[in-house]
Structure formats: C-alpha cells, structure tokens
Design an enzyme around this catalytic site. Structure first.
Site, short mmCIF file in Angstrom:
data_model
loop_
_atom_site.label_atom_id
_atom_site.label_comp_id
_atom_site.label_asym_id
_atom_site.label_seq_id
_atom_site.Cartn_x
_atom_site.Cartn_y
_atom_site.Cartn_z
N GLN A 178 -20.26 2.00 81.15
CA GLN A 178 -18.92 1.40 81.27
C GLN A 178 -19.00 -0.10 81.53
OE1 GLN A 178 -16.30 2.77 80.31
NE2 GLN A 178 -16.76 4.96 80.39
N HIS A 198 -20.08 4.01 71.49
CA HIS A 198 -18.69 4.49 71.28
C HIS A 198 -17.76 4.02 72.39
CE1 HIS A 198 -18.59 8.12 74.06
NE2 HIS A 198 -19.89 7.96 73.97
N THR A 234 -35.95 12.54 63.52
CA THR A 234 -35.67 11.51 62.52
C THR A 234 -34.61 10.56 63.08
OG1 THR A 234 -36.07 13.14 60.78
CG2 THR A 234 -34.91 11.13 60.14
N CYS A 320 -15.59 14.56 80.69
CA CYS A 320 -16.56 15.68 80.75
C CYS A 320 -16.55 16.41 82.10
CB CYS A 320 -17.97 15.18 80.51
SG CYS A 320 -18.12 13.86 79.35
#
Ligand code: PLP
Length: 373
Positions: A178, A198, A234, A320
């Site tokens: 944050q 994000h 990957t 969450c």
C-alpha cells in the site's frame, strides 16, 4: 456505480494494457527456452527488471516476480524463517498486517515459531519502545507493513531498521503493497520488500519480492532454476513488462496524483468532522488515499450494504479478511471493540471526482439519518 475502493484494486492504466497485449503477442515464447525466441522474451524480462531496479534504487538480481503480494509475503516470511530456523524461532510483527502476513505467521506458529505483536500507539505507529523490549537474540524476523491497508498509517521503517541493527540474526520484511504510488518509500534498511502492481493501476496476477543481495530464502515453489532459483516456473514476460510500465507511471505522476488526492481527503475530512456520529479512525498523517471511518450504531458490513444500495463501493477491512469480526487494525488504535466493528474504509484515487465525493457524503448523511442511533 461510484468506486471508492482503490485500496483493494485499481483499474489498469491504458498504457499498461498496451504493454501487456503488445508483449503477449510478440514475446509468447518461454523465456526459459534456449532458442532465439526464448532469448528474445528473456531479454524483455531482463530489460524490464533492470529498469524497475533503477527506479527503485536496487540491484536487478534482487527482484523476484510472484503471482501477487500475498505470495511475495509468504515467500519472504516462510522463506526467511525456514532458511534461518537454526538461528531462532522468534518473530515480531504488528496488529496492522494484511492477512497474507498474519496468516503466514499463524501457520509458522502452528509449526513451533513464537510470535509477538508490537503495540500500536493511538497515532497508529508501532510502539518502538515496545519493539525494543520484545527483541531477543533468537528473533529471526520482524515483519512490518510500510503502510497498512485499513487505516493508511505510515510506519517508521527507517527507525525500525536502525533498531534491528543491534540484532544481526533478525531480518526485516516490509510489506510495501500500500506504499508504492501512495507515499515516498525507500528500500534501504529492509531485507525483503513485497508489493503488487494492481494496487497502482497495473495488472492482477503479478507481484514483486525484493530480496537484498546475500539474503537466503527457502523457496515456496521448488523446481528448475527459471529466471531465479527462488521461484520456479515459466515467468510471465508480458506481466513483468506491464509491471514496469505501471511502476514508471506511478513514480512519474506521483506528485500530481498525490496532491490531488490530498485535496480530496482534506475536503472529505472537513465535511465528516461536521457529523457528530462519525469518527475518523485514520490518523491525520495517514496516506490520503485511505480514510477509515466509523459511524456510531451502524456495523461496517451493514454500511457496506447500504452504500452499495446507493451505488457506492466501499469496503470493510481488507478484501481478503474474515467478515463480521472487529477490525484488528482499528481496535489496535482505538481500543474500542464497537468502534472497530463499525469501521469501514473509503479509498480515493486521482481518478475520483469531486462529484463522487459529494455523492458519497450525501449518501452517508441519508444513511445516518435513517439508521444511526
Ligand atoms: N499486503 C497488503 C498491505 C495489501 O493491502 C494486500 C492486498 O490488499 C496484499 C498484501 C495482498 O496483495 P495481493 O492481492 O496482490 O496478493
């Protein structure tokens, strides 16, 4: 809908999306492959990592890409403690941490590690005297967020790093998820730092863990060496490139964005101060993007539903966390369980308009009139 939940997620910037689609189309080859297309994809990753390192003032081989900040926090916390388990099993953290930090600590507690949480002062800062008294020779980790997601408090990371210098076995992990894009943040003094694009107009599914040179981590994902021995698999070339674009924009446009959000925050605080039922939980020096509020007599979850009916997205605790329990962070600063149960978070962005803030205040007045005690 009026979106006032930018702390949970931000809309991706068009420039970020362009990088992502362009690199996905042009460099789909596996960057771990030894052929020319693989090498070209690997070069995109290497160039982006060196750009990001330059922007953050760290070394390129100190950056590990993950699926998000939750994975970066888990990798740091479990990785550091497993690698140092013979040095000690004592960990210090705070009441303000995201569930990906507190959850990883609970897991370690069940495996025999001992956890102490530092007291939080009424101004939202970790009590450094209490931290000094908790530190021991067998303390191997201190995990502290740079900015917490519920109240937006800014923690004194440089002072904490200074205190830890007296404890060579103790590593400092900083959750800066944050902080990036919201406040000036220095990586100096931290052993590991996590964040995710994000939260600053980049894409989900990507996170970063900075790991200071020389620090050893036990990986969470074992396998081939990939681009780093610390996370097998990957690498997502396009996601890494898009993270670079998001970070560049967040840093270049930092002052402009922050000044605007400060203005919105101060207007909002002025209006809220006129409402006797409202208590502002975020300290005055919190990041302006996060404003935690309680309304006497209305539970946070109820407020979220009522605001949703008015077409406004706000949140209760972090996205969450477990619903219908008092916020640990708000309780830590207010020591008031009812207040912690009534708390909710409004989060602002440079994209938020004055009209949206006005609509939120109008809805809040109506909700208070019909529901508050
Ligand atoms: N740390 C903090 C402080 C957060 O606010 C969040 C998300 O809200 C996370 C970690 C987890 O981030 P992610 O969703 O990228 O796993």
């Amino acid at each position: 809908m009026i979106y006032l939940d930018y702390t949970a997620d931000t809309p991706p910037d068009e420039r970020v999306l362009r990088t992502y689609t362009d690199i996905s189309a042009r460099h789909f080859a596996n960057p771990n492959s030894a052929h020319s297309d693989g090498k070209a994809a690997k070069a995109v990753i290497d160039n982006t990592i060196s750009d990001i390192a330059g922007m953050l003032g760290v070394q390129p081989d100190e950056l590990i890409f993950t699926s998000g900040a939750s994975e970066a926090n888990n990798l740091a916390i479990k990785g550091l403690t497993f690698a140092n388990r013979r040095r000690g099993k004592h960990i210090i953290s705070t009441f303000l941490e995201h569930s990906s930090v507190s959850g990883a600590l609970t897991f370690l507690q069940e495996q025999g590690w001992e956890i102490d949480l530092v007291n939080i002062l009424p101004n939202g800062k970790a009590d450094l005297d209490n931290l000094r008294s908790l530190l021991r020779e067998d303390t191997v980790l201190c995990a502290v967020c740079a900015v917490d997601s519920e109240l937006g408090t800014v923690q004194p990371i440089a002072e904490i790093a200074e205190i830890l210098k007296g404890y060579p076995n103790c590593r400092l992990h900083v959750d800066a998820t944050q902080a990036i894009g919201k406040t000036a943040f220095s990586f100096a003094g931290a052993d590991t730092v996590s964040f995710a694009p994000h939260k600053f107009y980049g894409l989900k599914g990507c996170g970063v863990l900075y790991k200071r040179e020389g620090i050893v981590l036990e990986p969470l994902i074992h396998g081939g060496a990939s681009t780093t021995i610390y996370r097998s698999g990957t690498p997502d070339t396009a996601a890494i490139a898009a993270c670079g674009t998001a970070l560049e924009i967040a840093l270049n446009e930092f002052d402009l964005r922050r000044n605007y959000v400060e203005k919105l925050n101060s207007e909002l605080r002025t209006e809220l101060a006129k409402m006797p039922q409202v208590r502002i939980n975020s300290p005055a020096d919190a990041v302006p993007h996060i404003l935690n509020i309680s309304v006497n007599g209305i539970k946070g979850e109820q407020m979220r539903e009522l605001m949703d009916k008015h077409g406004i997205c706000i949140s209760v605790k972090s996205a969450c966390s477990v619903p219908n329990t008092p916020s640990r962070a708000v309780f830590a600063v207010s020591r008031d369980r009812k207040n912690a149960l009534s708390s909710f978070r409004v989060s602002l962005s440079h994209l938020t308009t004055e009209e949206e803030v006005g609509e939120f205040l109008k809805a809040l007045r109506e909700i208070i009139k019909t529901n508050a005690k």
